[in-house]
Scaffold this active site. Structure first.
Site, PDB file in Angstrom:
ATOM      1  N   LYS A   9       0.823  -1.214   0.000  1.00 41.83           N
ATOM      2  CA  LYS A   9       0.000   0.000   0.000  1.00 41.83           C
ATOM      3  C   LYS A   9       0.853   1.259   0.000  1.00 41.83           C
ATOM      4  CE  LYS A   9      -1.695  -0.259   4.509  1.00 41.83           C
ATOM      5  NZ  LYS A   9      -0.793  -1.312   4.921  1.00 41.83           N
ATOM      6  N   ARG A 123      12.053  -7.012   4.273  1.00 42.78           N
ATOM      7  CA  ARG A 123      11.971  -5.569   4.093  1.00 42.78           C
ATOM      8  C   ARG A 123      13.036  -4.875   4.955  1.00 42.78           C
ATOM      9  NH1 ARG A 123       6.322  -2.353   4.828  1.00 42.78           N
ATOM     10  NH2 ARG A 123       6.462  -2.849   7.045  1.00 42.78           N
ATOM     11  N   ARG A 156      12.621  -2.989  10.738  1.00 45.37           N
ATOM     12  CA  ARG A 156      11.707  -2.487  11.763  1.00 45.37           C
ATOM     13  C   ARG A 156      11.465  -3.586  12.794  1.00 45.37           C
ATOM     14  NH1 ARG A 156       6.641  -0.064   8.475  1.00 45.37           N
ATOM     15  NH2 ARG A 156       5.604  -1.092  10.228  1.00 45.37           N
TER      16      ARG A 156
END
Ligand code: AMP
Length: 209
Positions: A9, A123, A156
């Site tokens: 997104k 990621r 993250r």
């Protein structure tokens, strides 16, 4: 933008932003930024984010309300990562009404769970400018340095496998039901999350008009 974490997104939001010249309002980035600055809201939010839980509605709604009061959203804006619960969707309705704004489209980005876990675990994100990479499909050009600003990329805390699974559950339970609400308004536009990057601008333009 509505869709599970890791569906792409954010990438699609940035393409739409370039195409139409409107800002992206990304609650995840705004909350991470507040946490890094050590504000009271930011520090409270960080605990929830690290566990993959939703940050309390009052905090997120206040952040969005403030952001949507700035003049750059008057010609349009993209919400990425908000609303994520029924209470947030209701708060958004109120904010939009007060500011005489409305939602034209809800882009629903779809992707299967296996693909999501694969994407998120590989990621890497830039803590300084927010750029996002994937170790295989979009690797940084120089080691683990951000192509855009040179900062060292990080994983993250919430992109670790156990937290990813929990974020998916939270998405299914709290956020996915919002699709029914926007389906009733007939503003949902489905976009497959595995659409090749080079096809996205054309596809999004054809869908959004
Ligand atoms: P994201 O970058 O969109 O994946 O968001 C990362 C984390 O920030 C989420 O797992 C939540 O902890 C928090 N967050 C972002 N947006 C929201 C929101 N609208 N409501 C509650 N928590 C949020």
């Amino acid at each position: 933008m509505l869709g599970p974490p890791g569906s792409g997104k954010g990438t699609q939001a940035h393409i739409i932003s370039e195409l139409y010249g409107v800002p992206v309002v990304t609650t995840g980035d705004m909350l991470r930024d507040a946490a890094a600055r050590g504000t009271e809201h930011g520090l409270t939010a960080k605990g929830y984010m690290d566990r993959g839980e939703l940050v309390p509605d009052e905090i997120v709604n206040a952040v969005v309300r403030e952001r949507l009061s700035r003049p750059d959203v008057e010609k349009g804006f993209i919400l990425d990562g908000f609303p994520r619960s029924k209470a947030q969707a209701e708060a958004l309705d109120r904010i939009l009404e007060e500011r005489r704004l409305r939602l034209d489209h809800v882009v629903h980005v779809t992707l299967g769970d296996e693909e999501i876990v694969g994407r998120l675990s590989k990621r890497r994100s830039c803590p300084r400018c927010g750029a996002v990479y994937h170790l295989e499909s979009k690797p940084p050009r120089r080691g683990l340095a951000c192509d855009e600003c040179g900062a060292r990329l990080v994983q993250r805390d919430d992109d670790k496998p156990e937290v990813i699974r929990h974020r998916l559950e939270v998405y299914r339970e709290k956020t996915r039901p919002l699709l029914d609400r926007y389906a009733r308004m007939r503003i949902i536009r489905e976009v497959p999350g595995d659409t090749p990057l080079e096809d996205l601008p054309g596809l999004l333009r054809s869908i959004l008009g």
